[in-house]
Design a protein around this motif. Structure first.
Motif, PDB file in Angstrom:
ATOM      1  N   MET A 188       4.883   3.435  12.591  1.00  0.00           N
ATOM      2  CA  MET A 188       4.697   2.157  11.913  1.00  0.00           C
ATOM      3  C   MET A 188       5.652   1.125  12.528  1.00  0.00           C
ATOM      4  O   MET A 188       6.859   1.359  12.627  1.00  0.00           O
ATOM      5  CB  MET A 188       4.962   2.303  10.412  1.00  0.00           C
ATOM      6  CG  MET A 188       4.738   1.026   9.621  1.00  0.00           C
ATOM      7  SD  MET A 188       5.028   1.245   7.837  1.00  0.00           S
ATOM      8  CE  MET A 188       3.678   2.343   7.400  1.00  0.00           C
ATOM      9  N   THR A 189       5.093   0.018  12.936  1.00  0.00           N
ATOM     10  CA  THR A 189       5.889  -1.037  13.572  1.00  0.00           C
ATOM     11  C   THR A 189       6.714  -1.782  12.527  1.00  0.00           C
ATOM     12  O   THR A 189       6.413  -1.730  11.319  1.00  0.00           O
ATOM     13  CB  THR A 189       4.971  -2.025  14.294  1.00  0.00           C
ATOM     14  OG1 THR A 189       4.156  -2.700  13.324  1.00  0.00           O
ATOM     15  CG2 THR A 189       4.069  -1.309  15.302  1.00  0.00           C
ATOM     16  N   GLN A 227       5.981  -2.494   8.525  1.00  0.00           N
ATOM     17  CA  GLN A 227       6.939  -2.192   7.467  1.00  0.00           C
ATOM     18  C   GLN A 227       7.172  -3.409   6.567  1.00  0.00           C
ATOM     19  O   GLN A 227       7.282  -3.285   5.348  1.00  0.00           O
ATOM     20  CB  GLN A 227       8.259  -1.721   8.077  1.00  0.00           C
ATOM     21  CG  GLN A 227       8.183  -0.368   8.744  1.00  0.00           C
ATOM     22  CD  GLN A 227       9.499   0.038   9.379  1.00  0.00           C
ATOM     23  OE1 GLN A 227      10.438  -0.748   9.473  1.00  0.00           O
ATOM     24  NE2 GLN A 227       9.577   1.291   9.829  1.00  0.00           N
ATOM     25  N   THR A 228       7.224  -4.578   7.193  1.00  0.00           N
ATOM     26  CA  THR A 228       7.406  -5.811   6.421  1.00  0.00           C
ATOM     27  C   THR A 228       6.219  -6.067   5.510  1.00  0.00           C
ATOM     28  O   THR A 228       6.369  -6.454   4.343  1.00  0.00           O
ATOM     29  CB  THR A 228       7.592  -7.014   7.378  1.00  0.00           C
ATOM     30  OG1 THR A 228       8.730  -6.785   8.207  1.00  0.00           O
ATOM     31  CG2 THR A 228       7.786  -8.302   6.585  1.00  0.00           C
ATOM     32  N   VAL A 229       5.014  -5.838   6.021  1.00  0.00           N
ATOM     33  CA  VAL A 229       3.799  -6.034   5.221  1.00  0.00           C
ATOM     34  C   VAL A 229       3.782  -5.086   4.033  1.00  0.00           C
ATOM     35  O   VAL A 229       3.473  -5.475   2.899  1.00  0.00           O
ATOM     36  CB  VAL A 229       2.543  -5.836   6.098  1.00  0.00           C
ATOM     37  CG1 VAL A 229       1.289  -5.856   5.226  1.00  0.00           C
ATOM     38  CG2 VAL A 229       2.454  -6.922   7.153  1.00  0.00           C
ATOM     39  N   ALA A 233       3.942  -5.990   0.035  1.00  0.00           N
ATOM     40  CA  ALA A 233       2.928  -5.517  -0.910  1.00  0.00           C
ATOM     41  C   ALA A 233       3.567  -4.743  -2.053  1.00  0.00           C
ATOM     42  O   ALA A 233       3.173  -4.904  -3.221  1.00  0.00           O
ATOM     43  CB  ALA A 233       1.913  -4.634  -0.182  1.00  0.00           C
ATOM     44  N   ALA A 234       4.559  -3.916  -1.726  1.00  0.00           N
ATOM     45  CA  ALA A 234       5.252  -3.161  -2.773  1.00  0.00           C
ATOM     46  C   ALA A 234       6.006  -4.090  -3.714  1.00  0.00           C
ATOM     47  O   ALA A 234       6.025  -3.880  -4.934  1.00  0.00           O
ATOM     48  CB  ALA A 234       6.218  -2.163  -2.134  1.00  0.00           C
ATOM     49  N   PHE A 262      -4.242  -5.737   3.720  1.00  0.00           N
ATOM     50  CA  PHE A 262      -3.559  -6.531   2.696  1.00  0.00           C
ATOM     51  C   PHE A 262      -4.017  -7.993   2.706  1.00  0.00           C
ATOM     52  O   PHE A 262      -3.971  -8.667   1.681  1.00  0.00           O
ATOM     53  CB  PHE A 262      -2.048  -6.430   2.866  1.00  0.00           C
ATOM     54  CG  PHE A 262      -1.501  -5.100   2.447  1.00  0.00           C
ATOM     55  CD1 PHE A 262      -1.768  -4.585   1.180  1.00  0.00           C
ATOM     56  CD2 PHE A 262      -0.732  -4.329   3.307  1.00  0.00           C
ATOM     57  CE1 PHE A 262      -1.286  -3.347   0.787  1.00  0.00           C
ATOM     58  CE2 PHE A 262      -0.240  -3.086   2.924  1.00  0.00           C
ATOM     59  CZ  PHE A 262      -0.531  -2.600   1.660  1.00  0.00           C
ATOM     60  N   GLN A 263      -4.467  -8.484   3.860  1.00  0.00           N
ATOM     61  CA  GLN A 263      -5.084  -9.808   3.889  1.00  0.00           C
ATOM     62  C   GLN A 263      -6.374  -9.808   3.076  1.00  0.00           C
ATOM     63  O   GLN A 263      -6.670 -10.763   2.346  1.00  0.00           O
ATOM     64  CB  GLN A 263      -5.360 -10.222   5.336  1.00  0.00           C
ATOM     65  CG  GLN A 263      -4.123 -10.628   6.120  1.00  0.00           C
ATOM     66  CD  GLN A 263      -4.437 -10.972   7.569  1.00  0.00           C
ATOM     67  OE1 GLN A 263      -5.612 -10.958   7.992  1.00  0.00           O
ATOM     68  NE2 GLN A 263      -3.400 -11.263   8.343  1.00  0.00           N
ATOM     69  N   SER A 264      -7.138  -8.720   3.213  1.00  0.00           N
ATOM     70  CA  SER A 264      -8.370  -8.589   2.422  1.00  0.00           C
ATOM     71  C   SER A 264      -8.043  -8.515   0.929  1.00  0.00           C
ATOM     72  O   SER A 264      -8.761  -9.080   0.092  1.00  0.00           O
ATOM     73  CB  SER A 264      -9.135  -7.338   2.857  1.00  0.00           C
ATOM     74  OG  SER A 264      -9.502  -7.402   4.212  1.00  0.00           O
ATOM     75  N   ALA A 265      -6.943  -7.819   0.595  1.00  0.00           N
ATOM     76  CA  ALA A 265      -6.527  -7.719  -0.807  1.00  0.00           C
ATOM     77  C   ALA A 265      -6.138  -9.090  -1.349  1.00  0.00           C
ATOM     78  O   ALA A 265      -6.494  -9.447  -2.479  1.00  0.00           O
ATOM     79  CB  ALA A 265      -5.366  -6.744  -0.940  1.00  0.00           C
ATOM     80  N   ASP A 266      -5.410  -9.874  -0.540  1.00  0.00           N
ATOM     81  CA  ASP A 266      -5.019 -11.229  -0.963  1.00  0.00           C
ATOM     82  C   ASP A 266      -6.251 -12.105  -1.188  1.00  0.00           C
ATOM     83  O   ASP A 266      -6.310 -12.884  -2.154  1.00  0.00           O
ATOM     84  CB  ASP A 266      -4.107 -11.876   0.086  1.00  0.00           C
ATOM     85  CG  ASP A 266      -2.726 -11.228   0.119  1.00  0.00           C
ATOM     86  OD1 ASP A 266      -2.306 -10.681  -0.921  1.00  0.00           O
ATOM     87  OD2 ASP A 266      -2.072 -11.285   1.171  1.00  0.00           O
TER      88      ASP A 266
END
Length: 310
Positions: free
Chosen positions: A1-2, A6-8, A12-13, A98-102
Motif C-alpha cells: 500500500m502506497t 494509506q492517507t486515503v 475514510a476511517a 472512496f471517490q465513488s463512496a463520496d
C-alpha cells in the motif's frame, strides 16, 4: 500500500469514526431523550384554540424532521458510504472506491442541511411567539425580537442553500446564522423569564402551593433550560468561526455540538410549552380561583401566561 493509499484509508476511517460517534451514538441518545419529552408533551397537550393547534402542528413537524435527520439521512448516509467504499468495491484502486463512496453520499449530505435549519427556525418561532404574547413590557422589545427572528429565518434558509451548492464542509454562514439564532433565543428567554418572575411575585402571597404546583421550581427550570440552550448555541457558533484551524478533533466537536444543538432546538420549545401549560392549569383550578377572589381584589390585574391569545 502506497503512502497515498494509506492517507486515503486514514481519511475514510476518520470520516467513519466521526460520523459513527456523532451521527449514530450521540444523535441516537439525544433523540431518545427528545422522544420521551415529545410523547409526554403531546399526551398532556390541550387543543382548544387556533394558536394551540398551530403550535401542535409545529412541534409535530419538528418531530418528523428530527426523524428524517437521524433515520432517513444520517443512518442511510453512513451505511451507503460503508457499502460503496468497503463492501461493493468497483475497482482495485482504493482512491476510486472512496471517490465513488463520496459521490454516493452527496445527495444525503444535501438532505441533512434542511432538517437541522428548518428545526431551528420552527423552534425559534415557537419560543419567540410565546415570548411576544406574554411580554407586558416596552413594545419596542417585541419589535426588536420580530426583526431578529426574520433575519434569523433568512440566514438559516440561506445557510441551507449554501451548504447544498458548495462542496465546503463548513461555510461562513454556519457561524453567522448560529450567532443570530443565539441572539434571538437570548432575548426571548430574557422576556419569558422577566414576565414569569413578575407573575410569581404578584401571586406569591396567594397560597399558590394549594394547587400542587411548585411555581418556583418551574420558573427555575425555565430559566435554566433557556440558559443552557443559549450556551449550547454560543459554543456552536464559536467553534465554527472561520479563523479556527480545521482539525479532525475540531470537526468531531462541531458534529457533536451540532447534534446537541439540533435536539436542543426542539427540546427547548417543548419545555416552554409544558411550563406555560402547567401554569395555565393551575390558574384555572377552581380552588385556586375561589381562594384568589376571596383574598384579593387585585388578581384581575395579575399578568397571565397563556397560550390562547390570538
Amino acid at each position: 500500500m502506497t503512502p497515498a493509499d494509506q492517507t486515503v484509508v486514514q481519511d475514510a476511517a476518520t470520516y467513519l469514526y466521526q460520523h459513527v460517534i456523532a451521527d449514530i451514538v450521540s444523535s441516537g441518545l439525544f433523540f431518545g431523550l427528545y422522544l420521551m419529552a415529545f410523547i409526554l408533551t403531546v399526551r398532556t397537550y390541550r387543543i382548544d384554540g387556533r394558536s394551540r393547534k398551530i403550535i401542535l402542528a409545529g412541534i409535530v413537524f419538528s418531530f418528523l424532521l428530527a426523524c428524517w435527520d437521524l433515520w432517513f439521512s444520517k443512518l442511510p448516509r453512513l451505511l451507503t458510504y460503508i457499502k460503496v467504499g468497503f463492501i461493493n468495491q468497483s475497482s482495485n484502486d482504493i482512491n476510486i472506491n472512496f471517490q465513488s463512496a463520496d459521490e454516493a453520499i452527496s445527495g444525503w449530505n444535501s438532505a441533512l442541511t434542511w432538517p437541522f435549519n428548518v428545526n431551528l427556525i420552527i423552534g425559534d418561532i415557537i419560543v419567540c411567539w410565546r415570548a411576544h404574547v406574554i411580554w407586558n413590557g416596552p413594545k419596542y422589545v417585541k419589535h426588536v425580537l420580530t426583526i431578529l427572528m426574520i433575519v434569523n429565518a433568512v440566514l438559516d434558509i440561506a445557510d441551507a442553500i449554501m451548504d447544498d451548492v458548495t462542496t465546503a464542509e463548513f461555510v461562513v454562514l454556519d457561524s453567522v446564522s448560529s450567532f443570530v439564532s443565539f441572539g434571538v433565543n437570548l432575548l426571548a428567554t430574557f422576556m419569558i423569564t422577566v414576565t414569569a418572575w413578575k407573575f410569581y411575585w404578584s401571586i406569591r402571597d396567594l397560597r399558590y402551593a394549594r394547587t400542587g404546583i411548585n411555581l418556583r421550581k418551574l420558573l427555575l427550570f425555565l430559566i435554566e433550560s433557556g440558559s443552557i440552550f443559549c450556551v449550547i448555541q454560543l459554543v456552536y457558533a464559536l467553534i465554527q468561526l472561520p479563523s479556527l484551524e480545521s482539525t479532525p478533533a475540531l470537526t468531531l466537536a462541531i458534529y457533536l455540538i451540532g447534534c446537541l444543538c439540533n435536539i436542543s432546538a426542539v427540546l427547548y420549545p417543548l419545555a416552554v410549552i409544558a411550563f406555560i401549560d402547567v401554569l395555565n392549569s393551575s390558574m384555572t383550578d377552581p380552588s385556586y380561583l375561589s381562594e384568589t377572589i376571596a383574598n384579593t381584589k387585585t388578581v384581575l390585574s395579575t399578568p397571565r401566561l397563556t397560550l390562547n391569545e390570538h
